[in-house]
Design an enzyme around this catalytic site. Structure first.
Site, PDB file in Angstrom:
ATOM      1  N   CYS A  21       0.730  -1.283   0.124  1.00 37.64           N
ATOM      2  CA  CYS A  21       0.174   0.005  -0.035  1.00 37.64           C
ATOM      3  C   CYS A  21       0.706   1.331   0.122  1.00 37.64           C
ATOM      4  CB  CYS A  21      -1.107   0.157   1.217  1.00 37.64           C
ATOM      5  SG  CYS A  21      -0.004   0.126   2.857  1.00 37.64           S
ATOM      6  N   CYS A  24       3.369   1.641   3.000  1.00 38.53           N
ATOM      7  CA  CYS A  24       4.755   0.910   2.541  1.00 38.53           C
ATOM      8  C   CYS A  24       5.612   1.590   1.604  1.00 38.53           C
ATOM      9  CB  CYS A  24       4.607  -0.545   1.852  1.00 38.53           C
ATOM     10  SG  CYS A  24       3.410  -1.627   2.714  1.00 38.53           S
ATOM     11  N   ASP A 421       9.661  25.706 -33.456  1.00 37.98           N
ATOM     12  CA  ASP A 421      10.706  26.020 -34.412  1.00 37.98           C
ATOM     13  C   ASP A 421      10.168  26.050 -35.833  1.00 37.98           C
ATOM     14  OD1 ASP A 421      13.440  26.254 -35.564  1.00 37.98           O
ATOM     15  OD2 ASP A 421      13.160  24.250 -35.980  1.00 37.98           O
ATOM     16  N   ASP A 626      13.805  20.769 -32.989  1.00 36.72           N
ATOM     17  CA  ASP A 626      14.702  19.775 -33.613  1.00 36.72           C
ATOM     18  C   ASP A 626      16.213  19.760 -33.765  1.00 36.72           C
ATOM     19  OD1 ASP A 626      14.595  21.156 -35.842  1.00 36.72           O
ATOM     20  OD2 ASP A 626      14.470  19.357 -37.340  1.00 36.72           O
ATOM     21  N   ASP A 630      17.730  24.787 -31.102  1.00 37.21           N
ATOM     22  CA  ASP A 630      16.571  24.771 -30.237  1.00 37.21           C
ATOM     23  C   ASP A 630      16.931  24.235 -29.009  1.00 37.21           C
ATOM     24  OD1 ASP A 630      15.242  25.516 -32.671  1.00 37.21           O
ATOM     25  OD2 ASP A 630      15.164  23.428 -33.244  1.00 37.21           O
TER      26      ASP A 630
END
Length: 749
Positions: A21, A24, A421, A626, A630
């Protein structure tokens, strides 16, 4: 001087067993944090895994010992460990135990229907269930008490023991068949709780289907070409393949390595890796990804990555990492869990005392206290967040969206603006011939053939664009080609001397463009295109034959992606290093407002633009890109979204990675985040509601212990089942392509 804990940091992963649970989880995290050199800990109940960030001085043995001290078992997970074996045998054993426990419990229900059952037989059946099939609760409760903590096992053990003990007391004090016994209550609770744990384990296993599906893509063997004899091939274990080896893949086989195609051409199914539904054409020079399926042609691949560095291995690590992390909303659960079990024990004690003080008999008071202990199981609280995150990240990965951590998954639901971009993200990223206008009196196709002949021998991107556009033009052969630095290129075609060059070269040569072409050139340049001229030297004069304009074309799905984001209430901005004309032209084509276009931005400028957007909006700001340029902006944004077709630097700086360079996946990433966050909210709501309603009902004597046990089991199962509904989610990124091509797209299951 850095502290010891920050020198040579490492990430250790432990498989932790015995947790039942949220309490724990809190206990394991607490003891691990107290180990000197440990910086942070995240324990996931659903995966039963602990992720520990610590200094290199902290050994696995220290961490395992700390977990053992808390009353749980742990073992280090090695980085190159094979995928975990199927949990089916363990689930089958658990189901058999539940079935046997139910058979033993069933006769105990006879008195409820007016049937008599010998008390000694009831004692025997109930004791087998209580101390045989309920032994796991005693073991877990003992570990919790020894660690001065509480957990679900302790609540169940105390509650059922009280019901069993009360029944034994009734037997010996009142004797015979007249005693009112509650053996069925203790046995039914244990059976229902174990049944609930089996359903929970079964459902949790389904949340890891994505990882198992990705692991299943890993081939075990490869066919390697002999270096000394290219006509000979040998089949070897994948671990024996080295970078630079030539691997041969026959039709229908799974590609074993990341690499570059050196021979042959084919189509490859990459759907389970990138989410791309249609097979991708591959020929010499194309990159391949290990785990994809070869189509109709045999190909030879030069290996570029092996083992943990392959794309598939990195995907698996990213998904596992995201599933192991905690979402920020989990902090609320952690705070509640820290005091939950002690609070329930106190409420049960108050319930017992309250009923006794109000004149109730000990039997009634004890049963109501037992109901409080049983209904209050905190399993659902511990499972609410991790199961939703596991299901959400898993289904996203299968659709081509990799989520680096749970924080990014949770934050993405609140994205208010995405800064895109331009080059390579919203546009194709390579120049194409967007306009070719012949001068008055010139034949367009003949002029295009001349331009292609001049450019065909060049590897320049603009030359490739001309060659690609002139596939149907007359094929002419050029000779004596010569590049003129900073100006263009010239060549001989038969008796004719032809050149392609810039406007600057046009002026230097003294050539004058016809007025119609000059006006057209100004319009094209205002749109951000690069204009070149096709010129012929004839009788000492230079004559303009045609105008060529080069531009980066917008991706087919880009406009639909921006429109879908707008419908979702998300604004789009354009941040690019290109000139204002080019930026505004792309923005107009995509429907991005002019005031959200930022042109001529250097890498540092992009990061400043992102900071401005964060300061001007209340929502989360995302950056999608990409390239290396960037990376600063991706890191500066609340959430970075990288295209996997881009650079490794961009991918490392981003929280989300799109395995296809399709901007439509941005909206899909936000959509799955919103759905996952909604599931987390729903799960936490129901987990709290079960307790907020159930505990008072039990305390006031309105909930029988057996029904309390059933409700407790149902709460955990319902939370996990609700999270599993996310597995039906599908990305919509292919819808535009389907509409454009007219071909139906079948997505991977």
């Amino acid at each position: 001087m850095p502290t010891a804990s920050s020198e040579n940091p490492r990430i250790a992963e432990l498989a932790v067993s015995g947790m039942t649970c949220a309490s724990c989880v809190a206990r394991v995290e607490k003891v691990l944090r107290h180990v000197p050199g440990v910086e942070s800990v995240a324990v996931n109940l659903a995966t039963e895994k602990a992720t520990v960030h610590a200094s290199a001085a902290v050994s696995d043995e220290q961490l395992v010992a700390a977990v053992a001290k808390a009353g749980y078992e742990a073992a280090p997970i090695l980085p190159e460990a094979p995928p975990a074996a199927s949990a089916s045998p363990a689930l089958d054993r658990e189901l058999a135990a539940v079935f046997t426990s139910a058979l033993l419990t069933l006769p105990l229900l006879a008195p409820m229907f007016g049937l008599s059952l010998n008390p000694w037989l009831q004692l025997a059946l109930a004791s087998i269930v209580q101390f045989g099939f309920g032994a796991r609760f005693y073991a877990g409760g003992y570990r919790a008490v020894r660690a001065l903590a509480g957990n679900m096992d302790l609540l169940v053990a105390l509650g059922t023991s009280a019901a069993w003990g009360l029944s034994v007391y009734q037997m010996f004090v009142h004797g015979g068949m007249t005693a009112h016994l509650y053996f069925e209550a203790s046995a039914v609770v244990i059976t229902l709780v174990r049944f609930g744990k089996w359903l929970e384990a079964r459902a949790k296993r389904q949340t890891t289907d994505a990882i198992r599906a990705l692991n299943a893509l890993r081939p075990t063997r490869a066919r390697v070409r002999e270096q000394n004899d290219p006509w000979r091939e040998r089949e070897v274990a994948l671990a024996e393949v080295r970078i630079g080896d030539i691997v041969v893949v026959r039709p229908g086989e799974r590609v074993p390595v990341d690499g570059i195609v050196r021979e042959g051409r084919t189509h490859v199914d990459e759907s389970l890796i990138t989410g791309e539904s249609l097979p991708v054409a591959k020929e010499a020079g194309a990159r391949t990804t290990g785990g994809s399926i070869n189509g109709e042609g045999a190909i030879a691949i030069e290996t570029t990555a092996i083992g943990a560095e392959t794309t598939l291995a990195r995907i698996i690590r990213l998904v596992e990492s995201a599933q192991a992390e905690k979402a920020p909303i989990q902090r609320l659960v952690d705070r509640v869990s820290a005091v939950f079990v002690p609070a329930i024990l106190a409420i049960a004690a108050v319930t017992l005392a309250g009923w006794l003080l109000h004149g109730a008999d000990a039997e009634t008071a004890l049963l109501n206290a037992v109901a409080v202990l049983v209904i209050a199981c905190p399993c659902a609280l511990g499972l609410a967040t991790p199961t939703a995150i596991m299901a959400g990240t898993g289904v996203a990965a299968r659709q081509g969206i990799l989520i680096k951590d749970a924080q990014a998954l949770e934050q993405a639901h609140a994205i208010g603006i995405v800064a895109f971009d331009k080059t390579g993200t919203l546009t194709v990223g390579r120049p194409s011939l967007v306009a070719f206008d012949a001068a008055p009196g010139q034949d367009r196709e003949q002029a295009l053939g001349l331009a292609a002949a001049v450019q065909r021998m060049s590897e320049h991107p603009l030359a490739k664009a001309v060659a690609a556009a002139a596939k149907d033009a007359p094929r002419l052969e050029a000779s004596a080609a010569r590049a003129v630095a900073g100006r263009g290129v010239e060549a001989s075609i038969g008796e004719r001397r032809i050149a392609i060059g810039s406007g600057r070269w046009l002026a230097e040569l003294g050539a004058e463009a016809p007025s119609s072409l000059a006006a057209r050139a100004r319009d094209l340049e205002a749109q951000g295109n690069t204009v070149s001229w096709l010129i012929e030297e004839s009788d000492g004069r230079n004559i303009v034959l045609a105008l060529l304009a080069f531009g980066d074309t917008v991706k087919p799905t880009a406009r639909a992606a921006i429109e879908r984001l707008a419908r979702m209430g998300v604004k789009s901005a354009l941040v690019t290093g290109d000139n204002p004309g080019s930026a505004q032209a792309v923005a107009r084509a995509l429907g991005i407002p002019p005031d959200l276009v930022y042109a001529q931005t250097l890498p540092d400028d992009k990061a400043r633009v992102v900071a401005q957007l964060k300061a001007s909006t209340t929502g989360v700001v995302a950056m999608a890109g990409d390239g290396i340029n960037d990376a600063p902006a991706l890191a500066a944004a609340d959430i970075g979204i990288a295209m996997a077709s881009g650079t490794d630097v961009a991918i490392e700086a981003a929280g989300l990675t799109l395995m296809r360079g399709d901007p439509a996946l941005v909206a899909d990433a936000i959509d799955i985040s919103r759905r996952t966050y909604r599931k987390i909210q729903q799960n936490l709501f129901w987990a709290f509601v079960y307790n907020l309603i159930g505990i008072p009902l039990a305390a006031f004597g309105l909930l029988d212990p057996m029904f309390a046990g059933a409700a407790m089991a149902f709460s955990s199962v319902s939370v996990v089942t609700n999270a599993l509904l996310l597995r039906t989610w599908r990305a919509q990124a292919g819808a535009v392509e389907e509409a454009r091509t007219g071909k139906p797209i079948t997505r991977p299951a």
